[in-house]
Scaffold this motif. Structure first.
Motif: not given
Length: 279
Positions: A183, A185, A187, A189-191, A206, A216, A259, A263
């Motif tokens: 994982t 964090e 931009h 957002k959590t990816w 995402r 994505t 990343i 996305g």
């Protein structure tokens, strides 16, 4: 570009009296209160062990026998997670349960843990990743035969309940789909970055506001990058840029992809065997 030289500093060999060293299938390094700690899980010896890494060689701190044998078709893996305000060693791939959880002491002691926050998770969970999305804690679960990620939300009592549980696309006996998950964090957002053994792909998700992972982008053979049997993935932020780094066992390769905010994955490096194969 800098290089890190790696050399062997110790050799620990398992035997009938050192069962925790027999057939180690996974390991996890964590910075503890007493310094860096190594946690290992032995599938052959069926033992969890902890080591201090503060000296010239790993020093055994504690060990505990698995409560059951390894689950069929699932690799036995170990990670450290935060649940209910405690740091727990989480072992997946134990027969008859989603995970075997033990509490960990400040110096690496392995202690009993009476809670079962993962009771609602499937018994064939291949990996469990616990992370916060905003102020809410989620557990993301990989299952054999699936290239999707199941999502579970933590309730006020510390237990996790299902939010998104897609059925595996193939029989679970077919082996792993997504074999590893990390994982990041970035931009705002959590990816989630996944290594897919089945698709031979690096897959980016995402996490939506409801905790559900949405694919994505992916990097795979159809995008011109030769991959075979991805097996591990990690993420990192360097100079404000986020990256997913994936290792593939059958091509002996490392793939690095940035990343981007929309996305998409931008491949920045791909190396086979040695640095002179970079392209």
């Amino acid at each position: 570009m800098g290089f890190v030289e790696i050399g062997r500093v110790a050799w620990l060999e398992g035997d009938a009296t050192q069962r925790h060293l027999l057939g180690i299938s996974d390991m996890w390094i964590e910075q503890g209160a007493a310094g860096p700690m190594l946690y290992t899980i032995s599938e052959a010896g069926q033992m969890l062990a902890s080591f201090s890494l503060t000296g010239s060689a790993p020093r055994l701190i504690d060990r505990a026998a698995m409560p059951a044998g390894p689950a069929l078709g699932v690799d036995t893996e170990v990670s450290l997670i935060e649940a209910g305000g405690k740091t727990l060693a989480c072992v997946t791939g134990v027969a008859g349960r989603p995970a075997w959880l033990t509490a960990t002491g400040d110096e690496g002691q392995i202690k009993g843990y009476g809670g079962d926050p993962f009771a609602a998770l499937p018994d064939d969970a291949a990996q469990i990743l616990v992370t916060d999305v905003g102020s809410q804690s989620y557990a993301y679960v990989l299952r054999p035969g699936s290239d999707s990620i199941s999502a579970y939300r933590m309730a006020a009592d510390g237990s996790y309940s299902a939010v998104y549980t897609p059925a595996p696309e193939r029989p679970t006996s077919s082996g792993p789909g997504l074999s590893d998950l990390a994982t990041l964090e970035l931009h705002g957002k959590t990816w989630l970055a996944g290594a897919s053994t089945d698709l031979d792909a690096l897959v980016l998700f995402r996490v939506a506001g409801n905790g559900v992972p949405v694919e994505t982008d992916r990097v795979w053979n159809l995008t011109g990058i030769g991959l075979d049997t991805p097996s591990a993935v990690v993420t990192a932020v360097v100079g404000g840029h986020g990256y997913a780094v994936m290792a593939s066992s059958n091509t002996s390769s490392i793939t690095v992809a940035e990343i981007l905010a929309d996305g998409t994955l931008k491949v920045t490096d791909h190396v086979l065997d040695s640095l002179n194969t970079r392209f």
